[in-house]
Motif scaffolding. Structure first.
Motif, mmCIF file in Angstrom:
data_model
loop_
_atom_site.group_PDB
_atom_site.id
_atom_site.type_symbol
_atom_site.label_atom_id
_atom_site.label_comp_id
_atom_site.label_asym_id
_atom_site.label_seq_id
_atom_site.Cartn_x
_atom_site.Cartn_y
_atom_site.Cartn_z
ATOM 1 N N SER A 143 -42.512 -11.065 70.617
ATOM 2 C CA SER A 143 -42.935 -12.414 70.972
ATOM 3 C C SER A 143 -42.013 -13.404 70.290
ATOM 4 C CB SER A 143 -44.377 -12.650 70.524
ATOM 5 O OG SER A 143 -44.725 -14.009 70.713
ATOM 6 N N VAL A 144 -41.816 -14.569 70.916
ATOM 7 C CA VAL A 144 -40.960 -15.579 70.302
ATOM 8 C C VAL A 144 -41.749 -16.420 69.307
ATOM 9 C CG1 VAL A 144 -39.400 -15.705 72.263
ATOM 10 C CG2 VAL A 144 -41.410 -17.191 72.210
ATOM 11 N N LYS A 145 -43.040 -16.171 69.180
ATOM 12 C CA LYS A 145 -43.838 -16.886 68.199
ATOM 13 C C LYS A 145 -44.127 -15.959 67.033
ATOM 14 C CE LYS A 145 -47.960 -19.740 67.600
ATOM 15 N NZ LYS A 145 -49.129 -20.367 68.261
ATOM 16 N N VAL A 146 -43.644 -16.309 65.850
ATOM 17 C CA VAL A 146 -43.785 -15.463 64.671
ATOM 18 C C VAL A 146 -45.032 -15.871 63.909
ATOM 19 C CG1 VAL A 146 -42.711 -14.709 62.534
ATOM 20 C CG2 VAL A 146 -41.289 -15.208 64.531
ATOM 21 N N ASP A 147 -45.882 -14.918 63.610
ATOM 22 C CA ASP A 147 -47.149 -15.173 62.922
ATOM 23 C C ASP A 147 -47.111 -14.530 61.535
ATOM 24 O OD1 ASP A 147 -49.721 -15.603 62.105
ATOM 25 O OD2 ASP A 147 -50.672 -14.436 63.695
ATOM 26 N N LEU B 195 -19.996 -16.463 62.328
ATOM 27 C CA LEU B 195 -21.109 -15.577 61.981
ATOM 28 C C LEU B 195 -22.422 -16.339 61.930
ATOM 29 C CD1 LEU B 195 -19.476 -13.458 59.134
ATOM 30 C CD2 LEU B 195 -20.374 -12.533 61.281
ATOM 31 N N PHE B 196 -22.390 -17.523 61.333
ATOM 32 C CA PHE B 196 -23.600 -18.312 61.181
ATOM 33 C C PHE B 196 -24.112 -18.786 62.544
ATOM 34 C CE2 PHE B 196 -25.965 -22.218 59.918
ATOM 35 C CZ PHE B 196 -26.901 -21.607 59.086
ATOM 36 N N ALA B 197 -23.213 -19.243 63.391
ATOM 37 C CA ALA B 197 -23.615 -19.690 64.725
ATOM 38 C C ALA B 197 -24.228 -18.538 65.519
ATOM 39 C CB ALA B 197 -22.411 -20.274 65.470
ATOM 40 N N PHE B 198 -23.634 -17.346 65.400
ATOM 41 C CA PHE B 198 -24.188 -16.179 66.077
ATOM 42 C C PHE B 198 -25.555 -15.824 65.490
ATOM 43 C CE2 PHE B 198 -24.625 -11.494 66.395
ATOM 44 C CZ PHE B 198 -24.679 -11.380 67.773
ATOM 45 N N GLY B 199 -25.664 -15.896 64.164
ATOM 46 C CA GLY B 199 -26.941 -15.620 63.514
ATOM 47 C C GLY B 199 -28.030 -16.581 63.958
ATOM 48 N N GLN B 200 -27.688 -17.856 64.085
ATOM 49 C CA GLN B 200 -28.659 -18.839 64.561
ATOM 50 C C GLN B 200 -29.090 -18.540 65.986
ATOM 51 O OE1 GLN B 200 -26.491 -22.571 63.694
ATOM 52 N NE2 GLN B 200 -28.131 -23.053 62.243
ATOM 53 N N HIS B 201 -28.134 -18.102 66.811
ATOM 54 C CA HIS B 201 -28.447 -17.775 68.204
ATOM 55 C C HIS B 201 -29.419 -16.602 68.271
ATOM 56 C CE1 HIS B 201 -27.951 -16.989 72.476
ATOM 57 N NE2 HIS B 201 -27.575 -15.760 72.194
ATOM 58 N N VAL B 202 -29.150 -15.552 67.511
ATOM 59 C CA VAL B 202 -30.030 -14.381 67.507
ATOM 60 C C VAL B 202 -31.409 -14.759 66.966
ATOM 61 C CG1 VAL B 202 -30.405 -12.103 66.486
ATOM 62 C CG2 VAL B 202 -28.130 -12.732 67.316
ATOM 63 N N ALA B 203 -31.440 -15.503 65.859
ATOM 64 C CA ALA B 203 -32.713 -15.902 65.262
ATOM 65 C C ALA B 203 -33.555 -16.711 66.244
ATOM 66 C CB ALA B 203 -32.467 -16.693 63.983
ATOM 67 N N SER B 204 -32.912 -17.630 66.958
ATOM 68 C CA SER B 204 -33.647 -18.502 67.874
ATOM 69 C C SER B 204 -34.307 -17.718 68.994
ATOM 70 C CB SER B 204 -32.714 -19.571 68.453
ATOM 71 O OG SER B 204 -31.762 -18.998 69.332
ATOM 72 N N LYS B 205 -33.701 -16.611 69.390
ATOM 73 C CA LYS B 205 -34.279 -15.786 70.448
ATOM 74 C C LYS B 205 -35.532 -15.053 69.973
ATOM 75 C CE LYS B 205 -30.805 -13.204 71.614
ATOM 76 N NZ LYS B 205 -30.019 -12.215 72.409
ATOM 77 N N HIS B 206 -35.725 -15.028 68.651
ATOM 78 C CA HIS B 206 -36.868 -14.317 68.077
ATOM 79 C C HIS B 206 -37.834 -15.258 67.357
ATOM 80 C CE1 HIS B 206 -33.799 -11.126 68.592
ATOM 81 N NE2 HIS B 206 -34.849 -10.370 68.854
#
Length: 383
Positions: free
Chosen positions: A45-49, A248-259
């Motif tokens: 889910s894209v909503k983290v609890d 690396l940071f931009a890619f990390g932000q992209h991956v994080a945002s998807k989750h």
């Protein structure tokens, strides 16, 4: 700053930290720990609890509090290893052509070790391995193998004496954090010109690099010009690493945002291999080296002037700042068990959320250091 109950799995309902949520689960159940525990991942889910800690994980954390990996002594039992180099979190051993890096459960902040956290070393090591495998299109890395959940065997390289800190938000609680220095009136930080009027937790107009030198007991901010003029790196090497760090940071932000997460800031280390190539080393986008916020509640927290919900060690740093002077007090209070347990859960949650993989909780019938020693010995015999 607003103060309200913290969205939590382990914290009692009477415990308060700066946040903007107030949902709590019942106390930790008393159950027996299975000999071997396979943690199963819930539906993505894209909503983290933060309060979604499953009972099997909660029980595992409770039982592991007395079986953390706080120290290692591989050189005493394995021939051919050099003396231990004890870092804040990792113990490093020279194995000839290679390095053996053992990620312990030690928790470091304010340039001190504060506690030992169940499964922390395993989560950090396996989180880094996932990122190493998924960032090869940006940069090569030193990773060779992971013979144990807490261990990485890596190629040797000459590590640059600079930590590359990349920031996307105005935040932080340590002496070198962006908000700390900005709140004191600093507007030129590590060569970055910062405008007036920014507020805590605000997103920056663009990601910025704020390097620090690696001192023995603390980090010292430094500008790119000083790095080159002091001979810490050549301009060509710095320019290459600067570009890789931002990518690396931009890619990390992209991956994080998807989750459902925001990658707020992080630090990288790089080294130069024997062939002159630049390698990513140490750790990548772990909850130790990075700040992560819950994306779904970020805007609400920002508007309330509250601390964003985090999935890293920031809430424990804030507890220490509220209860002592972590930089000057000779003896610090012991971290409360419920906070240590909460941190263990958040680290596991981050790993599972980012990777989409369930974490294997090893049997606790065998001490972790015994398992690590056996697995490292077998791995070195095959190299």
């Amino acid at each position: 700053m607003a103060s309200s109950s913290l969205h939590s799995c382990f914290l009692p309902a009477t415990f308060h930290l700066s946040s903007c949520s107030s949902t709590f689960l019942p106390p930790l159940p008393s159950q027996k720990l299975p000999v071997s525990l396979k943690i199963h991942l819930p539906t993505a889910s894209v909503k983290v609890d933060l309060s979604s800690c499953r009972s099997d994980v909660a029980v595992a954390i409770s039982h592991a509090l007395s079986n953390c990996l706080s120290e290692t002594h591989l050189n005493r039992t394995l021939s051919g290893l050099g003396p231990k180099i004890r870092g804040k979190v990792r113990d490093t051993y020279d194995a000839g052509e290679y390095l053996v890096l053992v990620t312990t459960d030690r928790l470091s902040a304010f340039d001190r070790v504060l506690a030992s956290v169940p499964f922390k070393g395993q989560v950090l090591n396996q989180t880094s391995l996932w990122w190493f495998n998924n960032t090869k299109h940006i940069t090569a890395n030193a990773f060779i193998s992971a013979p144990d959940p807490n261990v990485t065997i890596a190629n040797k390289c000459r590590v640059f004496p600079v930590e590359f800190v990349v920031r996307g938000y105005m935040t932080g609680s340590t002496a070198t954090s962006l908000w700390t220095v900005y709140n004191k009136g600093v507007r030129n930080y590590c060569g970055n010109i910062l405008p007036d009027g920014l507020v805590k937790s605000q997103r920056l107009g663009a990601n910025i690099l704020t390097p620090t030198t690696k001192a023995s007991d603390h980090d010292v901010p430094i500008s790119p010009e000083e790095i080159v003029s002091k001979g810490l790196m050549s301009k060509a090497d710095f320019d290459e690493v600067h570009s890789k760090a931002l990518a690396l940071f931009a890619f990390g932000q992209h991956v994080a945002s998807k989750h459902g997460l925001l990658l707020v800031d992080t630090k990288y280390e790089f080294g130069k291999a024997m062939d002159g190539s630049i390698l990513l080393v140490d750790e990548v986008h772990t909850p130790d080296s990075s700040r992560y916020w819950i994306a779904d509640s970020y805007e609400e927290c920002l508007n309330k002037g509250a601390e964003p919900e985090n999935i890293d060690k920031e809430f424990l740093r804030l507890w220490y700042k509220d209860n002592c002077n972590p930089y000057e007090d000779k003896v610090l209070p012991q971290a409360p068990i419920h906070l240590v347990s909460e941190l263990a859960w958040r680290y596991i949650l981050l790993y599972e959320t980012i990777t989409g993989q369930s974490i294997d909780i090893p049997t606790l019938l065998e001490p972790i250091d015994v398992r690590v020693t056996r697995n490292v010995a077998e791995a070195l015999s095959l190299l």
